[in-house]
Design a protein around this motif. Structure first.
Motif, PDB file in Angstrom:
ATOM      1  N   LYS A   6       0.806  -1.214   0.000  1.00 34.70           N
ATOM      2  CA  LYS A   6       0.000   0.000   0.000  1.00 34.70           C
ATOM      3  C   LYS A   6       0.842   1.269   0.000  1.00 34.70           C
ATOM      4  O   LYS A   6       0.397   2.320  -0.454  1.00 34.70           O
ATOM      5  N   PHE A  13      -4.812   5.369  -4.055  1.00 33.77           N
ATOM      6  CA  PHE A  13      -4.302   5.734  -2.738  1.00 33.77           C
ATOM      7  C   PHE A  13      -4.318   7.243  -2.579  1.00 33.77           C
ATOM      8  O   PHE A  13      -3.935   7.981  -3.460  1.00 33.77           O
ATOM      9  N   GLY A  14      -4.656   7.701  -1.418  1.00 33.68           N
ATOM     10  CA  GLY A  14      -4.691   9.133  -1.170  1.00 33.68           C
ATOM     11  C   GLY A  14      -5.948   9.748  -1.735  1.00 33.68           C
ATOM     12  O   GLY A  14      -6.741  10.323  -1.012  1.00 33.68           O
ATOM     13  N   ASP A  49      -3.078   2.752   8.450  1.00 37.64           N
ATOM     14  CA  ASP A  49      -3.401   2.772   7.025  1.00 37.64           C
ATOM     15  C   ASP A  49      -3.603   4.184   6.500  1.00 37.64           C
ATOM     16  O   ASP A  49      -3.304   4.479   5.340  1.00 37.64           O
ATOM     17  N   THR A  52      -0.226   5.590   5.808  1.00 35.21           N
ATOM     18  CA  THR A  52       0.346   4.910   4.655  1.00 35.21           C
ATOM     19  C   THR A  52      -0.239   5.462   3.354  1.00 35.21           C
ATOM     20  O   THR A  52       0.487   5.777   2.401  1.00 35.21           O
ATOM     21  N   SER A  53      -1.546   5.609   3.312  1.00 36.40           N
ATOM     22  CA  SER A  53      -2.207   6.152   2.124  1.00 36.40           C
ATOM     23  C   SER A  53      -1.796   7.595   1.883  1.00 36.40           C
ATOM     24  O   SER A  53      -1.628   8.029   0.732  1.00 36.40           O
ATOM     25  N   SER A  54      -1.635   8.330   2.955  1.00 35.61           N
ATOM     26  CA  SER A  54      -1.234   9.722   2.854  1.00 35.61           C
ATOM     27  C   SER A  54       0.154   9.851   2.240  1.00 35.61           C
ATOM     28  O   SER A  54       0.390  10.680   1.359  1.00 35.61           O
ATOM     29  N   ALA A  56       1.527   7.597   0.344  1.00 40.03           N
ATOM     30  CA  ALA A  56       1.411   7.110  -1.027  1.00 40.03           C
ATOM     31  C   ALA A  56       0.970   8.216  -1.976  1.00 40.03           C
ATOM     32  O   ALA A  56       1.354   8.224  -3.153  1.00 40.03           O
ATOM     33  N   LYS A  57       0.168   9.146  -1.489  1.00 40.61           N
ATOM     34  CA  LYS A  57      -0.247  10.273  -2.324  1.00 40.61           C
ATOM     35  C   LYS A  57       0.963  11.116  -2.731  1.00 40.61           C
ATOM     36  O   LYS A  57       1.040  11.615  -3.865  1.00 40.61           O
ATOM     37  N   ASN A  67      -6.135  12.254  -9.485  1.00 41.76           N
ATOM     38  CA  ASN A  67      -6.554  11.227  -8.547  1.00 41.76           C
ATOM     39  C   ASN A  67      -7.447  10.158  -9.159  1.00 41.76           C
ATOM     40  O   ASN A  67      -7.944   9.295  -8.464  1.00 41.76           O
TER      41      ASN A  67
END
Length: 540
Positions: A6, A13-14, A49, A52-54, A56-57, A67
């Motif tokens: 991820k 993501f993001g 998570d 992690t997604s943040s 990934a952005k 996006n």
């Protein structure tokens, strides 16, 4: 096929949920650096998570401009996310079209100004890339504001997750340093903000010296918190910035220090080259495999920009680089969804190869498809194909000849690879840096040449052959169309002036001398107009 984690970029993501950057200047459509940034505290929680997604952005900003697929829901308003505000497409345009390597035959507004070195502060491609860099800075700043010890404690984030987030913070700081590096390289004196800056205020303009010092200090500060280098593919680490990415960026910074701040730092460049080399990276045995759909397997790539077919489809990035340089007749052969063929090689790139007596044995030269053009000279840029030489370097097929999952792009862009570090080492030695040797530099260059010539020992050079001019040519042969050429020519004092003339330099077919202020790009006119703290670069 690659497996996913991820942390690695995906358009899913993001998705713009965590960060919103909007203009504080009502009459401007494009996002200036002095922008308001709103982050929803409700989005951040104790859940790892989310962080992690943040992160990934931030990674995704290197690959895509929005996006959703095809650059929908774009990051930056007022410019096209795929063609004008794409990190990789913009970097490629400004590094290649302005140089002796590439020429775009399309008639889009602003393109020919790059071809001919006649750009102004209103050029939309310069503007788009400038704002992409600043957007990356703002994403990183926002992440760092939301991941302080105090913020994490207030959300009851566990100690184990805090340790991971500390690593994430180092990666965010790396991305910010990378963005500032390109701003320094292309614009020199630029506005500066970090996570401690007041949100919504107009930033002051910092000198090239201060920006250089900041990049250096940030990279040195985060080194210990970055993950250790991963050589070759790892399902959990591939695509992430590691200590080796930090070292490679430092080696670039130091190699160009004499240009940026008038202070040679070649010894420091050698120090960080040695760190990368000693980390265990290996040259890819077959040069062409560095640019195939399964290049994630390579032990040479230090830091890639990843492309995963439909997961991060874009009209910028590698789709642009592959489709815009290949003849339409080869679309199926390279497994591309289309072939636009507008970007051509200038005759000067062909001649860089032909300086070698046995250039026909150089596997790199086989990608310069002189057999696919009627005229290697670009006489009439509006006629293509037929003017200039197509390049078939990036191929959306696996190294064994099979196709990946689709004809959408799977080729990762090797932003940092070991071959560059070898060339940096050699140049830094020749320019007087200590901590290395000319004999070792010769060995590194011969390693590159032996690969290119399929282990033909006649390609090897001697210490007498290793000169700065030879290295510039060898860098051109090894890294053509990899978005580095302009920076190299500036460092060699051959980008402007009359030390080196190529076709269409200065807007004449034969080429002519141009003024030295063109060594750096102008700040976008609307940025200067909206922020009274900024002074335009000289000459514009």
């Amino acid at each position: 096929m690659k497996t996913y984690k991820k942390i690695i970029l995906s358009s899913a993501f993001g998705a713009g949920l965590l960060f919103s950057v909007t203009s504080c200047v009502n009459d401007l459509d494009t996002v200036p650096l002095a922008s308001t940034e709103t982050t929803s505290d409700k989005v951040f929680s104790e859940n790892l998570d989310v962080y992690t997604s943040s992160l990934a952005k931030i990674y995704s900003g290197l690959a895509i401009g929005g996006n959703s697929g095809g650059e929908g829901d774009q990051d930056i308003a007022g410019v096209d996310g795929g063609s004008q505000a794409s990190f990789l497409r913009g970097l490629w345009n400004l590094q290649e079209l302005t140089s002796d390597e590439a020429h775009c035959c399309w008639g889009d507004a602003g393109v020919n100004d790059l071809n001919t070195m006649t750009w102004s502060s209103g050029n939309v491609f310069i503007k788009g890339l400038y704002y992409r860099f600043l957007y990356q800075v703002q994403l990183s700043n926002a992440f760092l504001r939301q991941t302080t010890d105090g913020e994490l404690a207030s959300r009851n984030v566990s100690d184990s997750d805090k340790a991971i987030i500390k690593q994430y913070r180092a990666e965010a700081r790396f991305h910010r340093a990378l963005a500032y590096y390109y701003l320094l390289d292309m614009f020199r004196n630029v506005p500066f903000v970090n996570e401690e800056s007041a949100i919504g205020s107009y930033p002051s303009q910092e000198s090239a010296q201060n920006i250089f010092n900041y990049i250096e200090s940030e990279l040195l500060a985060i080194e210990s918190d970055m993950i250790n280098p991963t050589v070759g593919f790892s399902s959990t680490e591939y695509g992430r910035a590691t200590k080796a990415a930090v070292w490679t960026l430092l080696s670039r910074l130091y190699l160009n220090a004499e240009v940026y701040i008038k202070a040679p730092k070649y010894t420091e460049a050698i120090t960080y080259c040695n760190k990368v080399i000693n980390a265990g990276f290996k040259l890819e045995p077959v040069y062409a495999n560095l640019f195939k759909a399964d290049n994630y397997k390579s032990k040479e790539i230090i830091f890639p920009i990843r492309y995963e077919g439909a997961d991060n489809q874009t009209w910028g990035g590698m789709t642009f680089i592959i489709c815009s340089t290949v003849p339409s007749s080869m679309k199926g052969e390279i497994n591309a969804q289309d072939a636009w063929q507008g970007n051509r090689a200038k005759i000067s790139l062909v001649n860089t190869f032909k300086k070698e007596a046995n250039s026909d044995k150089d596997s790199r030269m086989s990608m310069v498809r002189t057999d696919k053009t009627e005229n290697q000279e670009i006489v009439n840029p509006s006629i293509y194909p037929g003017n200039g030489t197509p390049i078939v370097k990036y191929v959306n097929k696996n190294s064994d000849g099979t196709n990946p999952a689709s004809n959408l792009v799977w080729v990762d862009f090797p932003l940092f690879r070991l071959g560059e570090v070898y060339l940096t080492y050699a140049e830094a030695v020749l320019r007087g840096g200590t901590g290395g040797s000319k004999a070792q530099a010769v060995q590194y260059i011969n390693d590159l040449r032996l690969r290119a010539y399929n282990n033909d020992s006649s390609s090897a050079i001697t210490a007498d052959d290793l000169t700065l001019d030879f290295l510039l040519d060898e860098k051109g042969r090894e890294f053509f169309f990899e978005a580095q050429r302009r920076t190299d020519l500036v460092r060699y004092n051959k980008f402007t002036g009359d030390n080196y003339i190529w076709t269409w330099k200065g807007n004449t077919q034969a080429g002519r001398s141009v003024e030295s202020f063109l060594n750096i790009f102008p700040l976008p006119a609307d940025e200067v107009g909206s922020n009274s703290n900024l002074t335009q670069n000289p000459g514009y």
